[in-house]
Enzyme design. Structure first.
Site, PDB file in Angstrom:
ATOM      1  N   HIS A 172      13.139 -55.725  22.527  1.00 17.63           N
ATOM      2  CA  HIS A 172      11.782 -55.224  22.789  1.00 17.63           C
ATOM      3  C   HIS A 172      11.537 -53.995  21.914  1.00 17.63           C
ATOM      4  CE1 HIS A 172      10.986 -57.275  26.784  1.00 17.63           C
ATOM      5  NE2 HIS A 172      12.302 -57.306  26.807  1.00 17.63           N
TER       6      HIS A 172
ATOM      7  N   HIS B 243      16.570 -61.033  22.772  1.00 13.66           N
ATOM      8  CA  HIS B 243      15.337 -60.477  22.228  1.00 13.66           C
ATOM      9  C   HIS B 243      15.370 -58.961  22.348  1.00 13.66           C
ATOM     10  CE1 HIS B 243      14.723 -61.562  26.449  1.00 13.66           C
ATOM     11  NE2 HIS B 243      13.920 -60.510  26.554  1.00 13.66           N
TER      12      HIS B 243
HETATM   13  P1  DGP Z   1      12.985 -59.816  29.423  1.00 16.20           P
HETATM   14  O1  DGP Z   1      12.473 -59.479  30.779  1.00 16.20           O
HETATM   15  O2  DGP Z   1      13.749 -58.678  28.750  1.00 16.20           O
HETATM   16  O3  DGP Z   1      13.771 -61.104  29.403  1.00 16.20           O
HETATM   17  O4  DGP Z   1      11.703 -60.020  28.516  1.00 16.20           O
HETATM   18  C1  DGP Z   1      11.079 -61.240  28.341  1.00 16.20           C
HETATM   19  C2  DGP Z   1       9.717 -60.964  27.789  1.00 16.20           C
HETATM   20  O5  DGP Z   1       9.220 -62.167  27.239  1.00 16.20           O
HETATM   21  C3  DGP Z   1       8.699 -60.506  28.804  1.00 16.20           C
HETATM   22  O6  DGP Z   1       8.282 -59.186  28.470  1.00 16.20           O
HETATM   23  C4  DGP Z   1       7.539 -61.472  28.687  1.00 16.20           C
HETATM   24  C5  DGP Z   1       7.836 -62.212  27.406  1.00 16.20           C
HETATM   25  N1  DGP Z   1       7.465 -63.600  27.396  1.00 16.20           N
HETATM   26  C6  DGP Z   1       7.860 -64.555  28.268  1.00 16.20           C
HETATM   27  N2  DGP Z   1       7.350 -65.745  27.935  1.00 16.20           N
HETATM   28  C7  DGP Z   1       6.623 -65.536  26.802  1.00 16.20           C
HETATM   29  C8  DGP Z   1       5.840 -66.384  25.971  1.00 16.20           C
HETATM   30  O7  DGP Z   1       5.719 -67.588  26.178  1.00 16.20           O
HETATM   31  N3  DGP Z   1       5.232 -65.805  24.900  1.00 16.20           N
HETATM   32  C9  DGP Z   1       5.372 -64.473  24.614  1.00 16.20           C
HETATM   33  N4  DGP Z   1       4.724 -64.005  23.549  1.00 16.20           N
HETATM   34  N5  DGP Z   1       6.100 -63.646  25.383  1.00 16.20           N
HETATM   35  C10 DGP Z   1       6.701 -64.179  26.462  1.00 16.20           C
END
Ligand code: DGP
Length: 114
Positions: free
Chosen positions: A102, A100
């Site tokens: 950001h 992903h």
């Molecule tokens: P990272 O730490 O780079 O793996 O970022 C993961 C991100 O994903 C973190 O900023 C929070 C987001 N995240 C985790 N679970 C969910 C979810 O169920 N829905 C959404 N919209 N974001 C999520």
């Protein structure tokens, strides 16, 4: 992948605030935003991390970055500046093992990152 949270969002099994979608990419707002604009861009194909990308994914990675550029413009942060982040591995802060990108904008960012 069955239990991957981002695959489940892509399959609409978990709700998310979707920002844009193409055949290969989904963009949605981060559940725990770290900036006024915080959008995650994911490939619909499950790839655990940048370490698992192959040369065949080059186009997909390009699409992610170009989609981020479009979203930044739509969010009005193109000129003020924004940050694109790929956390790779737990030591770098990756918590969801589905690639992903950001997109963070709407505030100033320090350097080096924490
Ligand atoms: P990272 O730490 O780079 O793996 O970022 C993961 C991100 O994903 C973190 O900023 C929070 C987001 N995240 C985790 N679970 C969910 C979810 O169920 N829905 C959404 N919209 N974001 C999520």
């Amino acid at each position: 992948m069955k239990d991957c949270v981002f695959c489940r969002i892509a399959r609409r099994e978990i709700p998310a605030k979707i920002v844009s979608e193409t055949d290969r990419i989904l963009a949605f707002r981060d559940l725990n935003p770290q900036a006024p604009t915080h959008v995650l861009l994911v490939p619909k194909e499950h790839v655990a991390s940048v370490n698992d990308l192959a040369p065949a994914h080059a186009g997909l990675v390009g699409e992610l970055v170009l989609a981020a550029r479009e979203i930044a413009a739509a969010e009005g942060v193109s000129e003020s500046g924004y940050r694109l982040v790929l956390n790779v591995g737990a030591g770098a802060g990756q918590s969801v093992f589905h690639v992903h990108l950001h997109l963070l904008g709407g505030r100033n960012f320090g350097w080096p990152p924490g």
